[in-house]
Design an enzyme around this catalytic site. Structure first.
Site, PDB file in Angstrom:
ATOM      1  N   SER A  75       0.851  -1.200   0.000  1.00 17.73           N
ATOM      2  CA  SER A  75       0.000   0.000   0.000  1.00 17.73           C
ATOM      3  C   SER A  75       0.878   1.237   0.000  1.00 17.73           C
ATOM      4  O   SER A  75       1.905   1.258   0.673  1.00 17.73           O
ATOM      5  CB  SER A  75      -0.893   0.086   1.246  1.00 17.73           C
ATOM      6  OG  SER A  75      -1.682   1.282   1.190  1.00 17.73           O
ATOM      7  N   TYR A 145      -7.047   6.209   2.400  1.00 16.73           N
ATOM      8  CA  TYR A 145      -6.149   5.292   3.117  1.00 16.73           C
ATOM      9  C   TYR A 145      -6.847   4.740   4.361  1.00 16.73           C
ATOM     10  O   TYR A 145      -6.886   3.533   4.587  1.00 16.73           O
ATOM     11  CB  TYR A 145      -4.883   6.052   3.496  1.00 16.73           C
ATOM     12  CG  TYR A 145      -3.800   5.222   4.158  1.00 16.73           C
ATOM     13  CD1 TYR A 145      -3.180   4.173   3.482  1.00 16.73           C
ATOM     14  CD2 TYR A 145      -3.376   5.508   5.454  1.00 16.73           C
ATOM     15  CE1 TYR A 145      -2.168   3.433   4.081  1.00 16.73           C
ATOM     16  CE2 TYR A 145      -2.360   4.771   6.059  1.00 16.73           C
ATOM     17  CZ  TYR A 145      -1.762   3.737   5.371  1.00 16.73           C
ATOM     18  OH  TYR A 145      -0.757   3.008   5.969  1.00 16.73           O
TER      19      TYR A 145
END
Ligand code: UDP
Length: 317
Positions: A75, A145
């Site tokens: 990520s 996020y």
């Protein structure tokens, strides 16, 4: 024992590859290299127990052969990166988590999710214990996020409860150390880059917001202990030594012996005002606590950054 590490060429992923190799594991690193770099794993490429493949884990993950552990570390993780890559960030947290859980289920492997203190958003209590549900703006710029990671935690618990997968979740607080990108936009690399170039150091807001910085080797030790534990619910790993960002900027500048001024720029939207882990669970459960002081960790990291900067300056000539 064979582990698959998604995001294995990233900052934390590559340190985890090192740790598992040192502990005798076979490691397959998967990374699409959008924020990770080959240089982070170059030293492992000739190791007989290490393999790397370029893979976007938001697509179906096909790994031939047995797998004992799947660790999902892929990520973007710097606010600047995930603001530039909002859709990719949502996809890797959602689809990437689903695909990597599917791999763990198919291989009867254990599973480990790298989650984040961003699950707590801009917290209204401090320090943050795992039992706190958070204060997150789902539609703000950081939501891509925060919500992806919150979804990832929900999906991981669902695979645990519905499919019986042996899952683990770490909530990672601010971490620093060698292999952070000088240009990743986070506070430490920014301050170092600015000081080395002789530019003004940019503190956002009034600099009174706090963070708590954990040196990477401490974090990886905590993660390894959690990996081997029987705990399924999220566990905070971080360093509870809290510092204001202004104080942090001064500390970095002093350690570099730089004389540059500190200027104040606007605070980014939804920037958390306070962040500090409550690590009583990790202490109790894993007998873990951080050992590296901020000054010691910063010295090790600044050495790395100085070398990076020298190499970059030599290339530019
Ligand atoms: N920050 C800053 N100047 C910079 C970069 C970041 O003052 O050049 C601040 C940022 O606003 C935040 C803190 O430093 O309050 C930590 O930011 P970072 O991007 O490292 O990560 P975060 O903890 O927000 O995820």
């Amino acid at each position: 024992m064979r582990a698959v590490i998604t995001g294995g060429a990233g900052f934390l992923g590559s340190h985890l590859c090192d740790k598992l190799i040192a502990e005798g594991w076979d490691v397959l690193c998967l990374d699409n290299l959008i924020t990770g770099t080959e240089s982070n794993i170059a030293h492992l490429m000739s190791h007989p127990r290490f393999r790397a493949a370029r893979q976007d884990v938001t697509r179906y993950i096909d790994v031939p052969g047995p797998v004992d552990y799947v660790l999902h570390f892929a990520s973007p993780a710097s606010p600047v990166d995930y603001l530039k890559l909002p859709i990719q960030t949502l996809k890797v947290g959602a689809l990437g988590t689903h695909n990597s859980l599917g791999l763990a289920l198919a291989k009867k492997a254990k599973y480990f999710l790298a989650s984040t203190s961003e699950c707590y958003g801009d917290p209204q209590i401090s320090p943050q214990p795992e039992t706190y549900w958070g204060h997150v703006n789902p539609i703000g710029p950081r939501g891509v996020y925060d919500e992806a990671k919150r979804f990832a935690e929900a999906m991981t618990m669902a695979y645990h409860r519905a499919h019986g997968v042996n899952t683990h979740i770490v909530r990672i607080f601010n971490t620093y150390g060698p292999r952070m990108r000088l240009n990743d936009g986070r506070a430490l690399p920014n301050f170092v880059y600015q000081a080395l170039r002789g530019d003004a150091i940019t503190v956002y807001g009034d600099g009174k917001q706090t963070r708590s910085f954990c040196y990477v080797s401490d974090l990886i030790d905590g993660i390894y202990k959690l990996m081997l534990s029987d705990e399924h619910e999220p566990t905070n790993i971080g360093n509870p030594q809290e510092i204001t960002i202004l104080e942090f900027a001064r500390r970095v500048r002093d350690l570099l012996g730089a004389k540059t001024e500190i200027i104040f720029n606007p605070l980014p939207v939804d920037d958390p005002k306070q962040r500090c882990p409550d690590i009583s669970k990790a202490k109790r459960l894993l007998q873990w606590e951080p050992k590296v002081s901020l000054d010691e960790g910063l010295r090790l990291t600044l050495d790395f950054f100085k070398k990076q900067y020298a190499a970059e300056s030599a290339r530019a000539k």
